[in-house]
Design an enzyme around this catalytic site. Structure first.
Site, PDB file in Angstrom:
ATOM      1  N   ARG A  26       0.840  -1.198   0.000  1.00 51.96           N
ATOM      2  CA  ARG A  26       0.000   0.000   0.000  1.00 51.96           C
ATOM      3  C   ARG A  26       0.876   1.249   0.000  1.00 51.96           C
ATOM      4  NH1 ARG A  26      -2.819  -0.304   6.024  1.00 51.96           N
ATOM      5  NH2 ARG A  26      -0.974   0.277   7.193  1.00 51.96           N
ATOM      6  N   CYS A  39       2.562   8.092  -6.477  1.00 55.70           N
ATOM      7  CA  CYS A  39       3.196   9.397  -6.654  1.00 55.70           C
ATOM      8  C   CYS A  39       2.078  10.434  -6.512  1.00 55.70           C
ATOM      9  CB  CYS A  39       3.801   9.439  -8.045  1.00 55.70           C
ATOM     10  SG  CYS A  39       4.049  11.102  -8.673  1.00 55.70           S
ATOM     11  N   GLU A  50      -3.798   7.462   6.773  1.00 54.63           N
ATOM     12  CA  GLU A  50      -2.483   7.780   7.340  1.00 54.63           C
ATOM     13  C   GLU A  50      -1.513   8.345   6.292  1.00 54.63           C
ATOM     14  OE1 GLU A  50      -1.117   4.291   9.444  1.00 54.63           O
ATOM     15  OE2 GLU A  50      -2.287   4.832  11.208  1.00 54.63           O
ATOM     16  N   CYS A  92      10.179  11.063  -9.284  1.00 51.51           N
ATOM     17  CA  CYS A  92       9.937  11.042 -10.729  1.00 51.51           C
ATOM     18  C   CYS A  92      10.086  12.442 -11.328  1.00 51.51           C
ATOM     19  CB  CYS A  92       8.543  10.472 -11.015  1.00 51.51           C
ATOM     20  SG  CYS A  92       7.207  11.629 -10.682  1.00 51.51           S
ATOM     21  N   CYS A 101       7.377  14.957 -10.292  1.00 51.55           N
ATOM     22  CA  CYS A 101       7.604  15.480  -8.933  1.00 51.55           C
ATOM     23  C   CYS A 101       8.706  16.535  -8.961  1.00 51.55           C
ATOM     24  CB  CYS A 101       7.948  14.353  -7.969  1.00 51.55           C
ATOM     25  SG  CYS A 101       6.489  13.430  -7.452  1.00 51.55           S
ATOM     26  N   GLU A 156      -8.376   4.658  15.216  1.00 53.94           N
ATOM     27  CA  GLU A 156      -7.867   3.297  15.404  1.00 53.94           C
ATOM     28  C   GLU A 156      -7.256   3.231  16.798  1.00 53.94           C
ATOM     29  OE1 GLU A 156      -5.114   2.050  12.342  1.00 53.94           O
ATOM     30  OE2 GLU A 156      -6.356   2.878  10.742  1.00 53.94           O
ATOM     31  N   TRP A 175       3.379  -7.006  12.334  1.00 60.07           N
ATOM     32  CA  TRP A 175       3.201  -7.551  10.979  1.00 60.07           C
ATOM     33  C   TRP A 175       3.900  -8.908  10.840  1.00 60.07           C
ATOM     34  CZ3 TRP A 175       3.987  -2.203  11.494  1.00 60.07           C
ATOM     35  CH2 TRP A 175       2.938  -1.406  11.034  1.00 60.07           C
TER      36      TRP A 175
END
Ligand code: GLA
Ligand code: ZN
Length: 709
Positions: free
Chosen positions: A147, A151, A186, A194, A197, A344, A352
């Protein structure tokens, strides 16, 4: 019109505990609200879970909704990672599954906050528009499969984001159950390297500085001959090697941070505009991350109705005293100077790969109270049920993999019941503080590039004082440098390395008018281009502090200088990490270096009087907490601030007040019973009993005392 029903729902929410965060924007009373039997009760606080119906078989949803209802929940957040399920191929939208979930939950009296799903791009986006994937410094594109890939300057991504946001908004505009939106998830994460950008960065700089000369001056580009002669020569101020010396010019780094922050704020603004136009009665928020500092949270919060944040405070094997979670809450409250909500909240062991400690009995409840006590007006646990698939199989929810409602569920349900009981008392209350601590992102970033001395960070510096305030039971507001300081009796400005002249002048005038100010090492070094001021330190703060800093030195990790305190700071302490060589010029010395010959001429701690106020300076870091306790006691005395209780070690207090009410929260962070001296004869709201002079708290116990009704 269903929109009227939605307005009514929001008016219900707005007059409830969310009064502070919705601030009367939606006061439309609507009699139809009475007809909606499924609506949360009048004034109901939002309490619930983050729910992922798409992870579970359809025939489980009913059970989930029933269990949520039985737990006293009235809200879920849905869909923030479900783009692929809502737009399985470009331009084809499928909301049937979500309609079904929303309606089913609605039947159980559960409202919905929808997340725009742009934190995870569907595979087809990456396939069709590879330029939407972030480019890494080595010019390769990030590989799709997790996730936060995108860009933020990609035109395609911005259009796709607007399209899914609009489709969701239009589809759910008529749903009576949807009450608000969370943008993305978040915001933060990796920078993109790139070409678009880079071009946008160059444009951003052109808009900011107008001329190349202006930019070259602002960044001090005559150093190392780094002067640009065309805009196209500007590159990303990278740290490709990880070496400090190879990192870009600190001024360029600061602007690059501001730019990347601005990109995310702009991306959010595109979504907010659509949501407000199509769903004008819904609230719009984002889930912030407390002390996370990659982007300017003040800017990100500006477009939103209120802030929500994600709190995961269990980091250690044994229960600790998580003042940093309170600090994070105070930072969150400070972003808009209003109450916030938890989007949350820790519900179980987190991780994880490997996971951490399971909250012990009582901790889930106590964690929720800590946030409530610091201005939370809503409580959502992450997540409902532990997922059996995917990267977050071990990020545990209230229910385990087996889906059975056990201890953690019971504890959340108990918390929900208690919060409901407190609702009327909480309405219209917030934390009101006499103490402000300055907190801003220029400083977080600037010290991130160049801490000055080893281990220095703005948050570490703030915590030295904040923890001492917490130990003595005094609330603080965390505010940025634009804040009106006049209402505060005490202002702490530790480590405020970036200090534009107007801020320094404001602080001096604050002291002149009677305020008590504390500054400490590395305060006032730089201007807002991250260039060092040319003045002798503490520069424009000198009149307030009455000192001159001749020189300064970092100290190696094994070095300790003896310091002797007097006049209320009595004791022997160790200076570590850093020393300013402070020469008093009008200020009194309250602590001095007592052993190292070369430091003997200099003061460690000073207090100056200017006008009606005081300017304190701490020119070092002291090893002992007891020093900060003594210092805070003196500062509070100087500012005439009297703590209401004197909590024992491990017990935290916080006060919410407003509308003639004043609630004292007392929270035991330890797994041992605690006894606290409290005002006598007051009603303890959870038990309904009157207080004696002492209050006994169970392990992880909580009390809420009505100091004023
Ligand atoms: C964050 C995210 C959630 C989830 C949790 C736990 O807070 O917002 O989606 O990933 O962490 O990992
Ligand atoms: Zn890019």
């Amino acid at each position: 019109m269903k929109t009227n029903v939605r307005a009514a729902i929001l008016s219900v929410v707005a007059v409830g505990c969310l009064t502070n965060i919705c601030q009367g924007q939606r006061q439309v009373a609507n009699p139809r609200v009475q007809m909606q039997e499924a609506l949360p009760e009048k004034g109901a606080m939002l309490i619930g879970v983050d729910y992922y119906p798409e992870h579970w078989p359809r025939d489980r949803w009913e059970t989930d909704a029933r269990l949520m209802k039985e737990a006293g929940f009235n809200v879920v957040r849905l869909a923030e990672f479900s783009w692929i399920n809502m737009e399985p191929e470009e331009g084809r939208f499928e909301f049937g599954w979500l309609d079904e979930a929303v309606t089913l939950l609605g039947r159980h009296g559960i409202r919905v906050i929808l997340g725009t799903p742009t934190a995870v791009m569907p595979a087809w986006v990456a396939r069709k528009y590879p330029e939407t994937l972030r480019q890494q410094p080595d010019a390769t594109r990030i590989v799709w499969g997790g996730r936060k890939h995108n860009c933020f300057t990609s035109g395609a991504y911005r259009l796709l984001s607007e399209r899914i946001t609009r489709a969701m908004a239009e589809h759910f505009a008529s749903s009576p159950h949807v009450i608000g939106w969370q943008t993305d998830n978040e915001f933060g994460g990796g920078e993109c390297h790139c070409d678009t950008c880079l071009a946008e960065f160059q444009d951003w700089l052109r808009r900011k500085y107008g001329t190349l000369d202006g930019l070259n001056r602002a960044w001090g580009n005559h150093f190392w001959g780094l002067t640009f002669t065309t805009w196209g020569e500007i590159t990303f101020p990278d740290n490709r090697t990880g070496e400090m010396w190879a990192m870009g010019n600190p001024s360029a780094c600061l602007d690059f941070k501001r730019f990347t922050s601005w990109l995310r704020v702009r991306f959010q603004a595109d979504q907010v505009r659509i949501l407000r136009a199509i769903c004008p009665d819904d609230f719009v928020t984002h889930n912030f991350m407390g002390l996370f500092s990659d982007l300017d949270y003040y800017d990100l919060a500006e477009d939103l109705d209120f802030v929500t944040w994600d709190n995961y405070p269990i980091w250690f094997d044994e229960p600790d005293i998580p003042y940093s979670a309170s600090l994070a809450a105070d930072v969150m409250r400070g972003l808009k100077s209003k109450n916030f909500m938890i989007m949350e909240q820790t519900a179980g062991p987190c991780g994880w790969g490997s996971f951490g400690r399971n909250p012990w009995p009582g901790e889930i409840r106590k964690i929720a109270y800590q946030q409530l006590a610091h201005g939370s007006d809503g409580q959502i646990w992450f997540r409902w049920r532990t997922c059996t698939v995917g990267r977050e199989q071990y990020w545990h929810g209230l229910l385990g993999h087996d889906g059975r409602p056990l201890r953690r569920y019971d504890e959340a349900a108990q918390t929900a019941r208690e919060f409901r009981k407190l609702e009327d008392r909480l309405r219209g209350t917030t934390v009101v503080s006499d103490v402000a601590i300055l907190y801003d992102y220029d400083n977080l970033w600037s010290l991130g590039f160049q801490p000055g001395y080893e281990g220095n960070s703005l948050q570490a510096a703030i915590l030295r004082y904040y923890n001492a305030l917490s130990r003595v039971g005094v609330n603080a507001d965390l505010v940025n440098r634009q804040a009106d300081l006049a209402k505060y009796k005490l202002v702490l400005a530790p480590d405020l390395n970036v200090m534009p002249d107007e801020t320094a002048r404001k602080l001096v005038s604050y002291v002149e008018k009677g305020g008590v100010l504390l500054a400490d090492c590395r305060t006032g070094i730089k201007d807002c281009n991250n260039l060092c001021h040319e003045r002798t330190l503490p520069g424009l703060l000198s009149p307030a502090l009455g000192i001159r800093i001749e020189e300064y030195s970092a100290l190696g990790s094994n070095v300790r200088y003896a310091v002797k305190g007097e006049a209320g700071l009595d004791g022997s302490y160790n200076a570590i990490r850093y020393t300013d060589w402070v020469v008093p010029e009008g200020a009194e010395t309250l602590a001095r270096y007592s052993e190292q010959w070369h430091m003997k001429p200099f003061a460690a701690v000073t207090r100056n009087r200017l006008g009606k106020g005081q300017g304190w300076y701490v020119g070092t870091v002291i090893e002992q907490e007891s020093f900060y306790d003594a210092l805070i006691a003196q500062l509070l005395k100087g500012a005439d601030i009297r703590p209401v209780v004197d909590p024992p070690n491990g017990v935290e207090t916080s006060i919410r007040q407003g509308q003639g009410k004043k609630l004292l929260f007392v929270m035991n962070h330890t797994d041992q019973p605690a006894t606290v001296n409290v005002p006598e004869g007051k009603v303890e709201l959870l038990s309904g009993g009157r207080t004696d002079r002492t209050l006994r708290l169970d392990r992880f116990g909580v009390a809420v005392i009505a100091l004023e009704q």
